[in-house]
Design an enzyme around this catalytic site. Sequence first.
Site, PDB file in Angstrom:
ATOM      1  N   HIS A 172      -7.589   9.538  -3.350  1.00 59.41           N
ATOM      2  CA  HIS A 172      -6.168   9.161  -2.987  1.00 59.41           C
ATOM      3  C   HIS A 172      -5.250  10.079  -3.539  1.00 59.41           C
ATOM      4  O   HIS A 172      -5.126   9.955  -5.040  1.00 59.41           O
ATOM      5  CB  HIS A 172      -6.165   7.756  -3.247  1.00 59.41           C
ATOM      6  CG  HIS A 172      -4.756   7.143  -2.884  1.00 59.41           C
ATOM      7  ND1 HIS A 172      -4.422   6.313  -1.915  1.00 59.41           N
ATOM      8  CD2 HIS A 172      -3.566   7.249  -3.300  1.00 59.41           C
ATOM      9  CE1 HIS A 172      -3.489   5.996  -1.741  1.00 59.41           C
ATOM     10  NE2 HIS A 172      -2.615   6.728  -2.703  1.00 59.41           N
ATOM     11  N   SER A 180       0.818  -1.330   0.117  1.00 58.87           N
ATOM     12  CA  SER A 180      -0.036  -0.230  -0.030  1.00 58.87           C
ATOM     13  C   SER A 180       0.995   1.348   0.091  1.00 58.87           C
ATOM     14  O   SER A 180       1.988   1.153   0.647  1.00 58.87           O
ATOM     15  CB  SER A 180      -0.869   0.095   1.235  1.00 58.87           C
ATOM     16  OG  SER A 180      -1.274   1.239   1.545  1.00 58.87           O
ATOM     17  N   HIS A 197       0.229   4.008   1.415  1.00 58.68           N
ATOM     18  CA  HIS A 197       0.019   4.639   2.821  1.00 58.68           C
ATOM     19  C   HIS A 197       1.204   4.279   3.550  1.00 58.68           C
ATOM     20  O   HIS A 197       1.702   5.083   4.524  1.00 58.68           O
ATOM     21  CB  HIS A 197      -1.222   4.053   3.126  1.00 58.68           C
ATOM     22  CG  HIS A 197      -2.630   4.857   2.894  1.00 58.68           C
ATOM     23  ND1 HIS A 197      -2.781   6.034   2.996  1.00 58.68           N
ATOM     24  CD2 HIS A 197      -3.487   4.530   1.758  1.00 58.68           C
ATOM     25  CE1 HIS A 197      -3.875   6.498   2.323  1.00 58.68           C
ATOM     26  NE2 HIS A 197      -4.256   5.540   1.624  1.00 58.68           N
ATOM     27  N   GLU A 239     -10.127   6.163  -7.626  1.00 57.24           N
ATOM     28  CA  GLU A 239      -9.851   6.592  -6.171  1.00 57.24           C
ATOM     29  C   GLU A 239      -9.745   8.140  -6.437  1.00 57.24           C
ATOM     30  O   GLU A 239      -8.826   8.530  -6.336  1.00 57.24           O
ATOM     31  CB  GLU A 239      -8.908   5.816  -5.401  1.00 57.24           C
ATOM     32  CG  GLU A 239      -9.248   4.607  -5.108  1.00 57.24           C
ATOM     33  CD  GLU A 239      -8.491   3.883  -3.739  1.00 57.24           C
ATOM     34  OE1 GLU A 239      -7.547   4.882  -3.221  1.00 57.24           O
ATOM     35  OE2 GLU A 239      -8.638   2.823  -3.614  1.00 57.24           O
TER      36      GLU A 239
HETATM   37 ZN   LIG Z   1      -5.605   5.496  -0.052  1.00 55.92          ZN
END
Ligand SMILES: [Zn+2]
Length: 345
Positions: free
Chosen positions: A265, A205, A207, A262
């Site tokens: 994001h 990810s 993140h 998304e």
């Molecule tokens: Zn995200």
Amino acid sequence: MTYMTRREYLRRKRKRRRMIFYLCVLLFVLIVSLLLGILISRLSDHSSPDQTQSSYSLLEDSSSHSSVSPVFADSISEPSSAPSVTVPDGYELLQLSEEEMHKGSLILINKSYEYAFPTDQTLVSMYELSGSAYDVSGTDVQVDQIAAQPLNTMLTSFYEHSGISNLLILCGYRSKEESQELFDASVREDGLEHAERYIMRPGYSEHHSALAVDLGVLLDDGGVDYYSATGDYAWLTQNCHKYGFIVRYPDEKASITQIDYESWHFRYLGIPNATAIYNESLCLEEYMDFIKHYTADGQHYTVSTADGQYEIYYALGTQVPVPAQQSYEISGNNVDGFIVTVKVS
Ligand SMILES: [Zn+2]
């Protein structure tokens, strides 16, 4: 006399035979001990590769990215074996490490390229940094220090342009353990196929890098919705590159990113590279291939920003030519080399 001589002859013959026998025994003993010596040395030779193996494994284990560690080990012991790099006039050669290839604002993290989790990452609390222009979902929302101020500037500018103050940072940095919990919960609730499609496996990810944030909108009823580029909110999507951010998973690139659209994001890359991606209408996966056409000794990619003009090029491996007189930023690509961004005016 003749009898005595013959007796003496036989006695000497027997003595010779005995001596030959003793010599044979001695020779036999010598050969056996020689063979034993060879056998023992063979056995001890055989045990030394095991020791090499264990120290090699140790090197491999010490790296967080096991698939590249053999290269890392080689580059330490045999620096002379690296491929020769052309260094243009006015440039100098920078020797970087395999570890550094997995660091920097331009690293590619997706289902194929895992994040390397450096030990020296500095995180900044967006809750502490934020003013009244936008909100943060909790005190634990953190981003990398290189992205924190640009994010604050972008969200403050959004408020100044739109007058909208209900924008919210939902999340930034996520640890591997938190990702594992999210993934496991998704598997429990909707099955593995659903989890594989919508939740990144722990380690893959963006993140984790703290270079990405999910944005939301605080609703009047107290609820929260994901940010979407509608109405006055669209300003953020259209201008984020000017602050160093991109919409990481655009709708039209879903087949390449392998992530459904998304709108919420955002990923930090720095202004020059985010602007390059915006200008060329690429996603990060495409940009990583695109920028490989520009090298130190070849043509550079030129991009203009409000701050001035920049040149960008790629270098394969850990030996990176950099300009001797100009200021530049360097980032690993998390795959096979580095990207250099030079300020030219
Ligand atoms: Zn995200």
